[in-house]
Motif scaffolding. Structure first.
Motif, PDB file in Angstrom:
ATOM      1  N   ASP A 130       0.758  -1.132   0.146  1.00 25.83           N
ATOM      2  CA  ASP A 130       0.301   0.034   0.216  1.00 25.83           C
ATOM      3  C   ASP A 130       0.945   1.481   0.057  1.00 25.83           C
ATOM      4  O   ASP A 130       0.390   2.177  -0.776  1.00 25.83           O
ATOM      5  CB  ASP A 130      -1.050   0.099   0.921  1.00 25.83           C
ATOM      6  CG  ASP A 130      -1.721  -1.021   1.322  1.00 25.83           C
ATOM      7  OD1 ASP A 130      -2.469  -1.647  -0.072  1.00 25.83           O
ATOM      8  OD2 ASP A 130      -2.794  -1.215   2.042  1.00 25.83           O
ATOM      9  N   ARG A 155       0.723   3.676  -3.173  1.00 22.90           N
ATOM     10  CA  ARG A 155       0.838   4.838  -2.991  1.00 22.90           C
ATOM     11  C   ARG A 155       1.261   6.266  -3.540  1.00 22.90           C
ATOM     12  O   ARG A 155       1.070   7.195  -4.491  1.00 22.90           O
ATOM     13  CB  ARG A 155      -0.077   5.206  -1.562  1.00 22.90           C
ATOM     14  CG  ARG A 155      -1.063   6.434  -1.209  1.00 22.90           C
ATOM     15  CD  ARG A 155      -2.331   6.333  -1.358  1.00 22.90           C
ATOM     16  NE  ARG A 155      -2.842   7.916  -0.532  1.00 22.90           N
ATOM     17  CZ  ARG A 155      -4.233   8.119  -1.518  1.00 22.90           C
ATOM     18  NH1 ARG A 155      -4.467   7.812  -2.246  1.00 22.90           N
ATOM     19  NH2 ARG A 155      -4.530   9.524  -1.137  1.00 22.90           N
ATOM     20  N   ARG A 159      -3.650 -10.287  -3.609  1.00 21.54           N
ATOM     21  CA  ARG A 159      -4.434  -8.524  -4.235  1.00 21.54           C
ATOM     22  C   ARG A 159      -3.282  -7.263  -4.234  1.00 21.54           C
ATOM     23  O   ARG A 159      -3.080  -6.978  -4.263  1.00 21.54           O
ATOM     24  CB  ARG A 159      -5.530  -8.290  -2.892  1.00 21.54           C
ATOM     25  CG  ARG A 159      -6.204  -7.860  -3.616  1.00 21.54           C
ATOM     26  CD  ARG A 159      -7.921  -7.954  -3.388  1.00 21.54           C
ATOM     27  NE  ARG A 159      -8.142  -8.537  -1.245  1.00 21.54           N
ATOM     28  CZ  ARG A 159      -8.095  -7.427  -0.924  1.00 21.54           C
ATOM     29  NH1 ARG A 159      -8.530  -6.038  -0.693  1.00 21.54           N
ATOM     30  NH2 ARG A 159      -7.774  -7.723   0.712  1.00 21.54           N
ATOM     31  N   HIS A 160      -2.977  -7.396  -2.906  1.00 21.70           N
ATOM     32  CA  HIS A 160      -1.999  -6.061  -1.917  1.00 21.70           C
ATOM     33  C   HIS A 160      -0.557  -6.135  -3.110  1.00 21.70           C
ATOM     34  O   HIS A 160      -0.699  -5.088  -3.670  1.00 21.70           O
ATOM     35  CB  HIS A 160      -1.746  -6.103  -0.979  1.00 21.70           C
ATOM     36  CG  HIS A 160      -2.727  -5.801   0.493  1.00 21.70           C
ATOM     37  ND1 HIS A 160      -3.349  -4.830   0.353  1.00 21.70           N
ATOM     38  CD2 HIS A 160      -3.718  -6.818   1.079  1.00 21.70           C
ATOM     39  CE1 HIS A 160      -4.636  -4.899   0.809  1.00 21.70           C
ATOM     40  NE2 HIS A 160      -4.593  -6.122   1.642  1.00 21.70           N
ATOM     41  N   LYS A 180      -0.591  -4.338  -6.020  1.00 15.61           N
ATOM     42  CA  LYS A 180      -0.871  -2.798  -6.067  1.00 15.61           C
ATOM     43  C   LYS A 180       1.479  -2.431  -7.116  1.00 15.61           C
ATOM     44  O   LYS A 180       0.738  -1.648  -7.473  1.00 15.61           O
ATOM     45  CB  LYS A 180      -1.064  -2.200  -4.652  1.00 15.61           C
ATOM     46  CG  LYS A 180      -2.416  -2.960  -4.730  1.00 15.61           C
ATOM     47  CD  LYS A 180      -3.086  -1.964  -3.215  1.00 15.61           C
ATOM     48  CE  LYS A 180      -4.249  -2.831  -2.594  1.00 15.61           C
ATOM     49  NZ  LYS A 180      -3.645  -2.041  -1.460  1.00 15.61           N
ATOM     50  N   ASN A 182      -8.345  -0.924 -13.819  1.00 12.83           N
ATOM     51  CA  ASN A 182      -9.090  -1.232 -12.276  1.00 12.83           C
ATOM     52  C   ASN A 182      -7.672  -1.645 -11.241  1.00 12.83           C
ATOM     53  O   ASN A 182      -7.628  -2.585 -11.544  1.00 12.83           O
ATOM     54  CB  ASN A 182     -10.013  -2.249 -12.756  1.00 12.83           C
ATOM     55  CG  ASN A 182     -11.425  -2.743 -11.566  1.00 12.83           C
ATOM     56  OD1 ASN A 182     -10.683  -1.921 -10.569  1.00 12.83           O
ATOM     57  ND2 ASN A 182     -11.315  -3.981 -11.609  1.00 12.83           N
ATOM     58  N   ILE A 183      -7.372  -0.906 -10.059  1.00 15.46           N
ATOM     59  CA  ILE A 183      -6.411  -1.454  -9.406  1.00 15.46           C
ATOM     60  C   ILE A 183      -6.409  -2.284  -8.710  1.00 15.46           C
ATOM     61  O   ILE A 183      -7.792  -1.653  -8.369  1.00 15.46           O
ATOM     62  CB  ILE A 183      -5.229  -0.167  -9.194  1.00 15.46           C
ATOM     63  CG1 ILE A 183      -3.908  -0.564  -8.179  1.00 15.46           C
ATOM     64  CG2 ILE A 183      -6.121   1.268  -7.829  1.00 15.46           C
ATOM     65  CD1 ILE A 183      -3.113   0.462  -7.823  1.00 15.46           C
ATOM     66  N   LEU A 241      -7.283  -3.718  -5.527  1.00  8.58           N
ATOM     67  CA  LEU A 241      -8.254  -3.017  -3.831  1.00  8.58           C
ATOM     68  C   LEU A 241      -7.844  -4.003  -2.755  1.00  8.58           C
ATOM     69  O   LEU A 241      -8.260  -4.536  -3.078  1.00  8.58           O
ATOM     70  CB  LEU A 241      -8.833  -1.856  -4.106  1.00  8.58           C
ATOM     71  CG  LEU A 241      -8.821  -0.437  -5.145  1.00  8.58           C
ATOM     72  CD1 LEU A 241      -9.515   0.136  -5.325  1.00  8.58           C
ATOM     73  CD2 LEU A 241      -7.385  -0.018  -4.698  1.00  8.58           C
TER      74      LEU A 241
END
Ligand code: HXC
Length: 511
Positions: free
Chosen positions: A336, A340, A374-375, A378, A508-509, A511
């Motif tokens: 994350d 970000r 999933r993370h 990112k 569609n990152i 999330l």
């Protein structure tokens, strides 16, 4: 009536409207809402907008009955001589709660900020939607949240949590780019300790629930922590110095300054033994102008450092593996944090430099069940999506998914350098040898000896930067002492980079 009478009337209204109630926490040396703005902005630059907005005029014709400035002061000013729009909530007026007109004042300056491509900074201290105004207060929040979303990626949005913030007063900051908090003073929660107690029976004090340490270290909701109000506002000014005013401008340049450390000592900054720990911030001291960095998420997911810095006077965003925390592995929180930061830099034309020393993604059930797939995706998405100049320097380990996520040429990294100590491979030598030679090791009379020999063989053959150079996925192996100069040169030759992506509404990152 003579003009002087009109002016007298105006002065009277101004006096009434500009009356500041003291914030409650006088003992804690708290500034008033206006004092905060004046401290944040360049001297004499503040211009108030919407000073007379009030429900009192039409409801009672009596301005005495209007809540002071609707609980928020709005306007514009400059920071480092560059314009910003600002608002500051006044907790002494109904807990800084947000009613219809309070929201209207904030929306007005958000619209101006968006139309003029100017950053917006909110000084928040508010109990959320003003309970007495019911649905009108909620609609007010909706209008702000909508504008926060529209402004995202267009202008920098900065939130400072000056005291207690609850409900909508945390969701609006959550949509902005950066959140600052003050140690032992700021609190952010969707509901306070009383509601938590009645809903769940849990006893928790407000600092534990949503204090500056909680959100900077555990939740990752906040990006910066400061000791007091003034230190916090100083830090906001510093952050602004790195950022462009909007997504069409380059970040501001300053006069270049050499690092404070002598370049020869860089050879001692990273141990050659692949598993020995070190603090990557020591390495950055040899790289950045004035050996200065501004860390984002300093206390959250410390296995990677993300920071703004300058090279030759120009802003860069740095992502650096941090081997002294979890060996610099990638995990859920760090995914994350990186994604970000990379996306912010990409929005605002800030080139990215990644220093890689990564053994891979952290294995284990807690990570798998927490959704590391999933993370972790990112990071890959954010780097692949970014079109700003991307440069990677591989220092030591760059294994498997960690390598691909942080420095993979195939993800569009423009220039990849490796130090001679770099090991670029699918996995670490020992793990690789134990997979490839599993049967041989199992059937041997001396499995330890075979594993040792095969690990050594693998390291010599594969765990070096030259194979990757031969395949063109590393551009050069460099002497560590050349690193800063090579980066500056690379930033220059990439300055005019244009890279496009297929048309889409938005991606569609995961999330
Ligand atoms: C009206 C409010 C208020 C509110 C506080 N006050 N919150 N008035 N609407 N939302 C008033 C208090 O009544 C009090 O008035 C004064 O502000 C100071 O509050 P205190 O409670 O004395 O201060 P403190 O002890 O520091 O606690 C601060 C607080 C607490 C933690 C913020 O006030 C609180 O929990 N408030 C309610 C928070 C909340 O649940 N908000 C959610 C709203 S719903 P007096 O006259 O006594 O000085 C929401 C949804 C938005 O926001 C949806 C967007 C997605």
């Amino acid at each position: 009536m003579s003009i002087h009478k009109y002016l007298e009337e105006l002065t009277g209204y101004r006096k009434k409207f500009q009356q500041e109630k003291q914030n409650k926490d006088i003992k804690a040396n708290t500034l008033t809402a206006r004092e905060r703005l004046l401290y944040l902005l360049d001297k004499d630059s503040f211009m108030e907008i919407g000073a007379f907005v009030s429900s009192g005029w039409e409801n009672t014709g009596n301005i005495q009955q209007t809540p002071g400035r609707e609980g928020v002061i709005t306007g514009s000013g400059t920071i480092g001589k560059r314009p910003v729009y600002v608002f500051s909530q006044d907790f002494s007026v109904m807990g800084g709660s947000l009613g219809e007109l309070h929201a209207l004042k904030i929306c007005n300056i958000m619209d101006l900020a968006l139309k003029t491509g100017t950053p917006i900074i909110g000084l928040n201290e508010s109990g959320g939607a003003r309970i007495q105004e019911g649905i009108n207060a909620l609609t007010g929040y909706g209008n702000i949240l909508n504008r926060n979303t529209l402004a995202s990626g267009v202008i920098p949005q900065i939130s400072v949590i000056m005291g207690a913030c609850a409900g909508g007063a945390v969701y609006s900051p959550a949509l902005t780019d950066f959140i600052f908090m003050i140690s032992e003073k700021s609190r952010m929660f969707i509901t306070g300790p009383q509601v938590v107690k009645s809903a769940t029976g849990e006893d928790v004090n407000s600092q534990e629930l949503g204090g500056a340490i909680t959100h900077n270290q555990l939740s990752g909701v906040a990006h910066f922590i400061a000791q007091d109000e003034k230190a916090c506002l100083d830090m906001v000014r510093k952050l602004c110095s790195y950022l462009p005013s909007n997504n069409t401008e380059p970040p501001p340049s300053t006069i270049a300054a050499p690092p404070l450390e002598s370049v020869e000592k860089i050879l001692d900054a990273v141990p050659t033994q692949p598993n020995k720990q070190y603090d990557v911030r020591n390495l950055l001291n040899f790289i950045t102008d004035g050996s200065e960095i501004l860390e984002v998420h300093r206390y959250f997911a410390q296995n990677v450092v993300t920071c703004f810095a300058r090279l030759n006077g120009k802003t860069v965003g740095i992502v650096a593996s941090q081997p002294c925390h979890l060996a610099g592995c990638l995990d859920i929180h760090v995914s994350d944090k990186i994604a970000r930061f990379v996306r912010f830099c990409d929005c605002f034309n800030i080139p990215l430099i990644t220093f890689v020393d990564v053994p891979g993604f952290l294995p284990g059930t807690s990570q798998e069940h927490g959704g590391i797939i999933r993370h972790g995706a990112k990071i890959i998405y954010a780097y692949a999506e970014a079109t700003v100049p991307k440069i990677a320097v591989i220092l030591r380990k760059a294994y498997g998914g960690g390598y691909m996520a942080m420095s993979g040429r195939s993800l569009g990294v423009d220039i990849v350098f490796a130090w001679p100590t770099a090991e670029i491979a699918v996995m670490g030598p020992e793990a690789a040898a134990s997979v490839i030679y599993r049967d041989k090791i199992k059937n041997s009379n001396n499995p330890g000896d075979i594993l040792y020999k095969k690990t050594k063989e693998y390291r010599e053959k594969f765990a070096n930067p030259y194979l990757a150079c031969a395949r063109g996925i590393v551009d050069d192996v460099i002497d560590p002492r050349e690193t800063r100069d090579r980066l500056i040169h690379s930033l220059d030759i990439l300055a005019n980079k244009h890279d496009s992506r297929p048309f889409k509404k938005h991606g569609n990152i995961p999330l």
